[in-house]
Design a protein around this motif. Structure first.
Motif, PDB file in Angstrom:
ATOM      1  N   ASP A 122       0.821  -1.219   0.000  1.00 19.34           N
ATOM      2  CA  ASP A 122       0.000   0.000   0.000  1.00 19.34           C
ATOM      3  C   ASP A 122       0.854   1.267   0.000  1.00 19.34           C
ATOM      4  OD1 ASP A 122      -2.297  -1.535  -0.038  1.00 19.34           O
ATOM      5  OD2 ASP A 122      -2.723  -1.285   2.104  1.00 19.34           O
ATOM      6  N   GLY A 126       0.944   3.738  -3.190  1.00 20.72           N
ATOM      7  CA  GLY A 126       0.301   5.030  -2.930  1.00 20.72           C
ATOM      8  C   GLY A 126      -1.144   4.893  -2.497  1.00 20.72           C
ATOM      9  N   THR A 127      -1.539   3.716  -2.005  1.00 19.97           N
ATOM     10  CA  THR A 127      -2.926   3.478  -1.593  1.00 19.97           C
ATOM     11  C   THR A 127      -3.066   3.334  -0.081  1.00 19.97           C
ATOM     12  OG1 THR A 127      -2.652   1.095  -1.913  1.00 19.97           O
ATOM     13  CG2 THR A 127      -3.519   2.374  -3.783  1.00 19.97           C
ATOM     14  N   THR A 128      -2.020   3.650   0.646  1.00 18.64           N
ATOM     15  CA  THR A 128      -2.046   3.473   2.091  1.00 18.64           C
ATOM     16  C   THR A 128      -3.036   4.414   2.766  1.00 18.64           C
ATOM     17  OG1 THR A 128      -0.714   3.384   4.099  1.00 18.64           O
ATOM     18  CG2 THR A 128      -0.132   5.093   2.502  1.00 18.64           C
ATOM     19  N   THR A 129      -3.593   3.938   3.856  1.00 20.02           N
ATOM     20  CA  THR A 129      -4.456   4.787   4.681  1.00 20.02           C
ATOM     21  C   THR A 129      -3.663   5.378   5.848  1.00 20.02           C
ATOM     22  OG1 THR A 129      -5.154   2.897   6.013  1.00 20.02           O
ATOM     23  CG2 THR A 129      -6.542   3.490   4.108  1.00 20.02           C
ATOM     24  N   SER A 130      -2.384   5.014   5.950  1.00 14.46           N
ATOM     25  CA  SER A 130      -1.548   5.518   7.033  1.00 14.46           C
ATOM     26  C   SER A 130      -1.306   7.016   6.868  1.00 14.46           C
ATOM     27  CB  SER A 130      -0.199   4.793   7.055  1.00 14.46           C
ATOM     28  OG  SER A 130       0.679   5.418   7.981  1.00 14.46           O
ATOM     29  N   PHE A 131      -1.643   7.763   7.891  1.00 12.15           N
ATOM     30  CA  PHE A 131      -1.411   9.196   7.886  1.00 12.15           C
ATOM     31  C   PHE A 131       0.059   9.521   7.623  1.00 12.15           C
ATOM     32  CE2 PHE A 131       0.151  12.785  10.415  1.00 12.15           C
ATOM     33  CZ  PHE A 131      -0.534  13.821   9.822  1.00 12.15           C
ATOM     34  N   THR A 134       1.019   9.118   3.606  1.00 12.87           N
ATOM     35  CA  THR A 134       0.170   9.644   2.537  1.00 12.87           C
ATOM     36  C   THR A 134       0.869  10.705   1.700  1.00 12.87           C
ATOM     37  OG1 THR A 134      -0.835  11.179   4.100  1.00 12.87           O
ATOM     38  CG2 THR A 134      -2.018   9.109   3.670  1.00 12.87           C
ATOM     39  N   ASP A 135       1.899  11.334   2.229  1.00 17.30           N
ATOM     40  CA  ASP A 135       2.608  12.378   1.488  1.00 17.30           C
ATOM     41  C   ASP A 135       3.947  11.890   0.936  1.00 17.30           C
ATOM     42  OD1 ASP A 135       3.991  12.129   3.859  1.00 17.30           O
ATOM     43  OD2 ASP A 135       4.154  14.288   4.216  1.00 17.30           O
TER      44      ASP A 135
END
Length: 164
Positions: A122, A126-131, A134-135
């Motif tokens: 992820d 680039g599909t991660t939900t980790s804050f 994400t950048d």
């Protein structure tokens, strides 16, 4: 380590060894000659560091309030110092362990209910939900986003790995 490790992690290490994903995310491996990248050495070091922080008054994340829970580090972010752990519970099989991140320069924790291989995929995709990831496009050169560099290439060849 006193426990079996998740099968997805074992497959990753057996296929690639430890190393650097997306130019920033290190996956630890058992038997690495450099203790900074060795799963077993980091498990001992991180346990000691976290214990000192908690004894000094830093709050434990709610997931760690149960006495039958422990953390095993499996990776870290090179730039920020974020550490990635498995949340290990005595009644949960290794394939069901979840990822929990401790920010590198602060007391915050983030739980992502996926395996380490899913977490890595992820982040790279680039599909991660980790804050905290994400950048990644703002930090990592796009050419390095999908690149993996093994420890053997970074640290030099000729070292043997502990069998999993």
């Amino acid at each position: 380590m006193g426990t079996a490790l998740p099968a997805d992690y074992k497959r990753l290490v057996q296929a690639y060894g430890g190393g650097l994903f997306a130019g920033t995310l290190w996956m630890l491996e058992p038997g690495c000659p450099n203790a900074s990248y060795d799963l077993i050495a980091q498990a001992a070091e991180r346990e000691e560091i976290l214990q000192e922080l908690w004894e000094a008054g830093e709050d434990r994340p709610p997931e760690l309030l149960d006495r039958d829970v422990r953390l095993i580090p499996w990776g870290f972010d090179e730039g920020s110092g974020h550490f990635l752990y498995w949340l290990v519970q005595s009644d949960v099989e290794p394939e069901e362990w979840t990822v929990i991140l401790n920010e590198g320069r602060g007391p915050l924790w983030e739980t992502t209910p996926v395996s380490c291989s899913r977490f890595l995929l992820d982040v790279v995709a680039g599909t991660t939900t980790s804050f905290y990831f994400t950048d990644l496009d703002d930090i990592v050169d796009p050419d390095h986003r999908t690149r993996f560099v093994p420890n053997a290439e970074i640290l030099g060849r000729g070292y043997g790995l502990t069998r999993l």
